[in-house]
Design a protein around this motif. Structure first.
Motif, mmCIF file in Angstrom:
data_model
loop_
_atom_site.group_PDB
_atom_site.id
_atom_site.type_symbol
_atom_site.label_atom_id
_atom_site.label_comp_id
_atom_site.label_asym_id
_atom_site.label_seq_id
_atom_site.Cartn_x
_atom_site.Cartn_y
_atom_site.Cartn_z
ATOM 1 N N ARG A 125 -5.384 1.696 -6.770
ATOM 2 C CA ARG A 125 -4.383 1.077 -5.908
ATOM 3 C C ARG A 125 -3.376 2.132 -5.448
ATOM 4 O O ARG A 125 -2.975 3.000 -6.213
ATOM 5 C CB ARG A 125 -3.654 -0.055 -6.640
ATOM 6 N N ARG A 126 -2.956 2.033 -4.208
ATOM 7 C CA ARG A 126 -2.016 2.980 -3.632
ATOM 8 C C ARG A 126 -0.907 2.218 -2.896
ATOM 9 O O ARG A 126 -1.074 1.051 -2.528
ATOM 10 C CB ARG A 126 -2.719 3.922 -2.651
ATOM 11 N N ALA B 243 0.762 -1.809 -3.125
ATOM 12 C CA ALA B 243 -0.227 -2.538 -3.929
ATOM 13 C C ALA B 243 -0.267 -2.042 -5.370
ATOM 14 O O ALA B 243 -0.560 -2.802 -6.292
ATOM 15 C CB ALA B 243 -1.610 -2.410 -3.294
ATOM 16 N N ARG B 244 0.022 -0.751 -5.567
ATOM 17 C CA ARG B 244 0.002 -0.205 -6.924
ATOM 18 C C ARG B 244 1.054 -0.874 -7.795
ATOM 19 O O ARG B 244 0.792 -1.214 -8.952
ATOM 20 C CB ARG B 244 0.226 1.311 -6.879
ATOM 21 N N TYR C 76 2.397 -3.902 -7.195
ATOM 22 C CA TYR C 76 2.048 -5.320 -7.339
ATOM 23 C C TYR C 76 1.027 -5.514 -8.456
ATOM 24 O O TYR C 76 1.149 -6.446 -9.271
ATOM 25 C CB TYR C 76 1.495 -5.868 -6.021
ATOM 26 N N TRP C 77 0.029 -4.639 -8.503
ATOM 27 C CA TRP C 77 -0.972 -4.733 -9.567
ATOM 28 C C TRP C 77 -0.368 -4.421 -10.929
ATOM 29 O O TRP C 77 -0.735 -5.029 -11.937
ATOM 30 C CB TRP C 77 -2.139 -3.793 -9.263
ATOM 31 N N SER D 160 -2.952 0.472 -12.875
ATOM 32 C CA SER D 160 -3.021 0.230 -11.436
ATOM 33 C C SER D 160 -3.531 1.459 -10.696
ATOM 34 O O SER D 160 -4.336 1.355 -9.757
ATOM 35 C CB SER D 160 -1.639 -0.169 -10.917
ATOM 36 N N THR D 161 -3.100 2.635 -11.121
ATOM 37 C CA THR D 161 -3.566 3.879 -10.507
ATOM 38 C C THR D 161 -5.044 4.103 -10.783
ATOM 39 O O THR D 161 -5.803 4.515 -9.896
ATOM 40 C CB THR D 161 -2.747 5.065 -11.044
ATOM 41 N N LEU E 262 -7.243 1.880 -11.167
ATOM 42 C CA LEU E 262 -7.986 0.923 -10.351
ATOM 43 C C LEU E 262 -8.009 1.312 -8.878
ATOM 44 O O LEU E 262 -8.567 0.582 -8.050
ATOM 45 C CB LEU E 262 -7.393 -0.477 -10.518
ATOM 46 N N ARG F 223 6.618 4.549 -11.777
ATOM 47 C CA ARG F 223 6.037 5.271 -10.632
ATOM 48 C C ARG F 223 6.663 6.648 -10.471
ATOM 49 O O ARG F 223 5.975 7.645 -10.238
ATOM 50 C CB ARG F 223 6.238 4.470 -9.341
#
Length: 302
Positions: free
Chosen positions: A217-218, A221-222, A224-225, A212-213, A215, A26
């Motif tokens: 997700r922010r 949650a990003r 977790y995914w 994840s990004t 998809l 991240r």
């Protein structure tokens, strides 16, 4: 021997990599230094090669010390040599560092007995299939230390990663926090490269968080995914490696590549479909307006 007897430890190692590397990814993504992992991982591999030339065995502690020492040097260079405002220069410097570390490793081991096998192993992660409980314990300890550092300093690190100017205005020393981040990053990379290889470490770091990004997700949650994606790919990689007798590290890298390609295409197709729907709606509305206008003109003419 059954699947779990053979693959339990490699799967556990992959689970540990899944937990820590996307959390670091991240920050790498926010900083725009995507290839810093490859550079630091190759610098760590260069340290391993020096220890190998000096006669260290694969599980000798001196190999880790040499590797981490080289990684700390790379962390210091990346932190203090360039400002992140000059992002193009920094990315170029990171790429140059990777090329130099790779070339130096090849030169050092050119005439060493089993040197080619050592280079291949550091890239492909062949050791992942032979991971031991001792490796797992060392990885878990190091990752716990790095994870605690990331958790307790998450706000400062996020601010320095996402908005260094605002961080400076808040009184933070961005270069110092950059060095601490790269040092923690190097601590993780050093132990990871030894087990899973340079390419797998890069894949675990970048691919899950990118997927994840993509998809959408922010926030939490990003991550977790990203964990979920890394876990699924690890399990599939273990199954394919066991059933096909493929190297597990290389199998996982390929699966990560397939995963990001599928997600990218699906997101792109969704974007195209939404765009077409919007265009259709706009066209339909325009045609409706024209029909209404013609109807009104017709009635007026009548």
């Amino acid at each position: 021997m059954n699947f779990f007897a053979v693959m339990a430890l490699p799967l556990l190692a992959c689970l540990l990599l899944t937990l820590i590397l996307p959390a670091l990814g991240r920050h790498v993504l926010a900083r725009g230094v995507i290839f810093v992992d490859l550079a630091l991982a190759q610098i760590a591999a260069l340290g391993q090669s020096v220890a190998f030339l000096l006669g260290a065995e694969p599980h000798d502690p001196s190999m880790y010390y040499w590797s981490f020492g080289f990684t700390l040097l790379g962390a210091a260079l990346f932190s203090f040599l360039w400002d992140r405002e000059h992002s193009v220069l920094q990315e170029a410097f990171i790429g140059i560092s990777f090329a130099l570390a790779t070339a130096a490793t090849l030169l050092l081991l050119a005439n060493a007995p089993h040197g080619a096998e050592h280079v291949s192993g550091t890239l492909s992660g062949e050791a992942l299939g032979w991971v031991t409980w001792k490796d797992i314990a060392i990885m878990a300890t190091i990752f716990a230390v790095a994870g605690a550092f990331l958790f307790f300093n998450r706000r400062k690190l996020s601010l320095c990663s996402e908005d260094p100017k605002k961080a400076r205005a808040a009184g933070l020393s961005v270069k110092r926090w950059d060095f601490l981040f790269y040092a923690a990053f190097g601590l993780v990379v050093t132990s990871s490269v030894k087990v899973s290889g340079v390419l797998a470490v890069f894949s675990y770091l970048i691919v899950p968080i990118v997927c994840s990004t993509l998809l959408g997700r922010r926030g939490p949650a990003r991550l977790y995914w990203a964990w979920a994606i890394g876990l699924v790919v690890s399990i599939l990689g273990a199954v394919l490696s066991y059933s096909r007798d493929w190297p597990m590290g290389a199998t996982i890298v390929v699966l990560f590549g397939v995963t990001v390609a599928i997600i990218s295409l699906s997101v792109r197709m969704k974007y195209v479909d939404n765009g077409e729907n919007e265009n259709s709606k706009a066209t339909g509305a325009a045609e409706g307006d024209i029909v209404k206008k013609e109807f009104r003109l017709g009635r007026g003419g009548a």
